[in-house]
Motif scaffolding. Structure first.
Motif, PDB file in Angstrom:
ATOM      1  N   ARG A 176       0.835  -1.203   0.000  1.00 28.39           N
ATOM      2  CA  ARG A 176       0.000   0.000   0.000  1.00 28.39           C
ATOM      3  C   ARG A 176       0.864   1.245   0.000  1.00 28.39           C
ATOM      4  O   ARG A 176       0.703   2.137  -0.830  1.00 28.39           O
ATOM      5  CB  ARG A 176      -0.931   0.002   1.213  1.00 28.39           C
ATOM      6  N   ARG A 177       1.799   1.328   0.962  1.00 30.60           N
ATOM      7  CA  ARG A 177       2.807   2.384   0.962  1.00 30.60           C
ATOM      8  C   ARG A 177       4.044   1.800   1.613  1.00 30.60           C
ATOM      9  O   ARG A 177       4.029   1.448   2.793  1.00 30.60           O
ATOM     10  CB  ARG A 177       2.328   3.627   1.722  1.00 30.60           C
ATOM     11  N   GLN A 198      -0.476  -1.827   7.924  1.00 30.12           N
ATOM     12  CA  GLN A 198      -0.594  -0.437   7.490  1.00 30.12           C
ATOM     13  C   GLN A 198      -1.578   0.346   8.346  1.00 30.12           C
ATOM     14  O   GLN A 198      -1.613   1.573   8.300  1.00 30.12           O
ATOM     15  CB  GLN A 198      -1.013  -0.385   6.012  1.00 30.12           C
ATOM     16  N   SER A 246       4.689  -0.358   7.186  1.00 32.15           N
ATOM     17  CA  SER A 246       4.874  -1.292   6.069  1.00 32.15           C
ATOM     18  C   SER A 246       5.529  -2.575   6.565  1.00 32.15           C
ATOM     19  O   SER A 246       6.504  -2.543   7.311  1.00 32.15           O
ATOM     20  CB  SER A 246       5.751  -0.643   4.994  1.00 32.15           C
ATOM     21  N   ASP A 295      -5.609   4.263   1.452  1.00 35.14           N
ATOM     22  CA  ASP A 295      -4.828   5.491   1.423  1.00 35.14           C
ATOM     23  C   ASP A 295      -5.776   6.676   1.573  1.00 35.14           C
ATOM     24  O   ASP A 295      -6.530   6.994   0.673  1.00 35.14           O
ATOM     25  CB  ASP A 295      -4.065   5.601   0.104  1.00 35.14           C
ATOM     26  N   GLN A 347      -5.548   5.628  10.255  1.00 36.06           N
ATOM     27  CA  GLN A 347      -6.146   4.376   9.843  1.00 36.06           C
ATOM     28  C   GLN A 347      -6.803   3.668  11.019  1.00 36.06           C
ATOM     29  O   GLN A 347      -7.686   2.848  10.845  1.00 36.06           O
ATOM     30  CB  GLN A 347      -5.087   3.456   9.223  1.00 36.06           C
ATOM     31  N   SER A 388      -4.124  -5.547   8.266  1.00 29.93           N
ATOM     32  CA  SER A 388      -2.877  -5.078   7.682  1.00 29.93           C
ATOM     33  C   SER A 388      -2.080  -4.230   8.669  1.00 29.93           C
ATOM     34  O   SER A 388      -2.643  -3.401   9.394  1.00 29.93           O
ATOM     35  CB  SER A 388      -3.180  -4.258   6.428  1.00 29.93           C
TER      36      SER A 388
END
Length: 516
Positions: A255-256, A373, A262, A512, A379, A371
């Motif tokens: 994703r990033r 992330q 990450s 995102d 988030q 995730s």
């Protein structure tokens, strides 16, 4: 160090000290007004900021910055909305200054309160993330602190443009412009000046890579709130759902790649691998990820042999290490050895295995079927709303402050407020009170405050030498629990999947939303 930088630091520091004195007593309404006005200014001057960002991106490309570093630097419409949303959401939070954290009475008549109060002046040194200019400025303002920002040379133009918007907000609320200052030079001598400015800066917060953080920790004479690396792991258990595992693993890495959430290492249970083959690694390779591994997994086409230091390395790039493990205990042992206590995820449908993973690891954030992330601040959600208390400059990974995210709540210190009726003869009888107490509780030493048996006992007061036979087993256990509380650091546990209250029907994938 050049004398002109000392002069500049003295000027900036003096004005920051004066601003901090005023901010400590600024009303919640004025601070919120400043942040909302700053958000409006960012919206109004959006194109100006994007143009400045283009200059930084062009300079970065000429310097040969990696794609991951350029991604950290880049702003677009979505990320601009993220900056605006963050400013507004911080403005809406409760003011942490003046909160009564605990209060209690002493037998001698003293009434004591622990009250949150600002740190003073915060210095923030960061690299190529221009959003830190807004985030750090907003968090410090909200918590009543003045802040001195030293942005990286890579994001200098963008940070300066965003800082100008923060000044617009301060002006609209009639707050001192020196409350949020930006170092007006790229010269690295100013970093040294900040690190040694003990007369003006109360704490330094480095926000960047391992090299920057290490430099600050080595050279700073000012106290440091530091973070280390985000070496995040994803463990695919033998009882993982294949569909969930594929989606979560791919999202956690791709994703990033340049953010601290990450995934940097994938651990696969042998039984999962025997049943499903190398599908997780194949998905990553197809997405353009370089997979560095060993042993059996090298048979998968496209993999590369891992170097010894690839396990425990923060790549911040389209690279991931992978290893087969024999069960959850071996996965836990690997994470303990190579991890940085940041974020770990387990993919499993087995409740007992998930609970063991949570209990045996001491990482700041633990995930189940979600995730890594989600470690990004906006988030994390509670009841469908973004949890802006997690808007922070993190210090995860530092052993003594692993979960001390530098958000607006931890940006405040505490102080003790003693109130008394002026009858000084009440002080000495405290010792006689202790003697009388021992007469009624004959066995062992007891805590000097019997009120700590009640629910209003402050968390930092415990039995220490209490004897269970003297005060009763149930009360003793209650005191033991209260005594342990100060030594426990909070952490985020994100659960998703069957067997958990109100589970979502699908694995949790981070989107995102303009976060950094």
């Amino acid at each position: 160090m050049d004398g002109r930088f000392n002069v500049l630091m003295t000027d900036i520091g003096t004005r920051a000290r004066a601003a901090a004195a005023e901010l400590a007593f600024a009303s919640s309404e004025r601070k919120a007004t400043a942040l909302i006005a700053a958000a409006d200014a960012v919206t109004r001057r959006r194109q100006e900021i994007l143009d400045a960002n283009t200059l930084d991106l062009d300079a970065g490309a000429q310097k040969g910055l990696s794609p991951a570093m350029l991604d950290r630097l880049r702003l677009d419409e979505n990320r601009m909305r993220g900056i605006v949303d963050a400013l507004r959401q911080i403005a809406e939070q409760k003011d942490p200054v003046g909160r009564i954290l605990a209060k209690w009475d002493r037998p001698n008549g003293l009434h004591i309160q622990r009250v949150a109060t600002p740190l003073g002046v915060v210095g923030v040194i960061y690299e190529s993330r221009p959003n830190v200019t807004a985030d750090a400025g907003a968090l410090c303002l909200k918590s009543g602190n003045a802040v001195i920002l030293r942005g990286g040379s890579d994001c200098f133009e963008t940070s300066e443009a965003i800082h100008s918007c923060m000044l617009d907000g301060l002006k609209s609320a009639n707050l001192p412009a020196a409350a949020i200052q930006f170092i007006p030079t790229r010269d690295r001598e100013m970093v040294t000046a900040m690190l040694t400015a003990t007369d003006y800066i109360d704490v330094i917060v480095p926000r960047g890579g391992k090299g920057l953080v290490g430099l600050v920790q080595r050279e700073a004479r000012v106290p440091v709130f530091a973070h280390l690396e985000g070496i995040c792991h994803v463990y695919a258990d033998r009882d993982a759902d294949l569909g969930k595992a594929r989606r979560v693993t791919l999202n956690a890495k791709t994703r990033r790649t340049g953010v601290c959430g990450s995934a940097e290492c994938l651990l696969i249970d042998w039984q999962f691998y025997t049943k499903h083959g190398g599908v997780l690694i194949e998905d990553l390779i197809k997405a353009g990820v370089e997979v560095r591994t060993e042993g059996e997994l090298l048979k998968i086409p496209g993999t590369r042999k891992a170097a010894p230091d690839d396990f425990g390395r923060e790549f911040l790039d389209m690279i991931i290490a992978a290893r087969l493990v024999d069960g959850v205990d071996e996965a836990i042992a690997h994470i303990r050895k190579y991890g940085s206590s940041h974020t770990e995820a387990i993919l499993t449908e087995n409740d007992a295995t998930a609970e063991r993973f949570f209990q045996q690891l001491d990482s700041a954030i633990l995930m189940r079927n979600a995730s890594t992330q989600f470690a990004a601040a906006d988030q994390l959600q509670v009841s469908g709303h973004r949890q802006r208390d997690d808007q922070s400059l993190s210090s995860e990974g530092q052993p003594d402050r692993r979960r001390a995210d530098f958000g607006h709540q931890p940006s405040a210190l505490t102080r003790q407020l003693f109130r008394h009726q002026g009858k000084m003869d009440l002080i000495r009888p405290d010792f006689r009170w202790r003697t009388r107490l021992r007469q009624h509780l004959p066995q062992g030493r007891v805590h000097l405050q019997p009120r700590c048996l009640g629910q209003d006992c402050p968390a930092d007061v415990g039995p220490r030498h209490a004897d269970p036979a003297a005060i009763g087993q149930s009360a003793f256990q209650t005191l033991q629990q209260k005594e342990r509380q100060p030594h426990l650091a909070p952490r985020q546990i994100v659960r998703a999947g069957p067997g958990i209250a109100d589970p979502p029907p699908a694995p949790q994938i981070a989107q995102d939303r303009g976060d950094f």
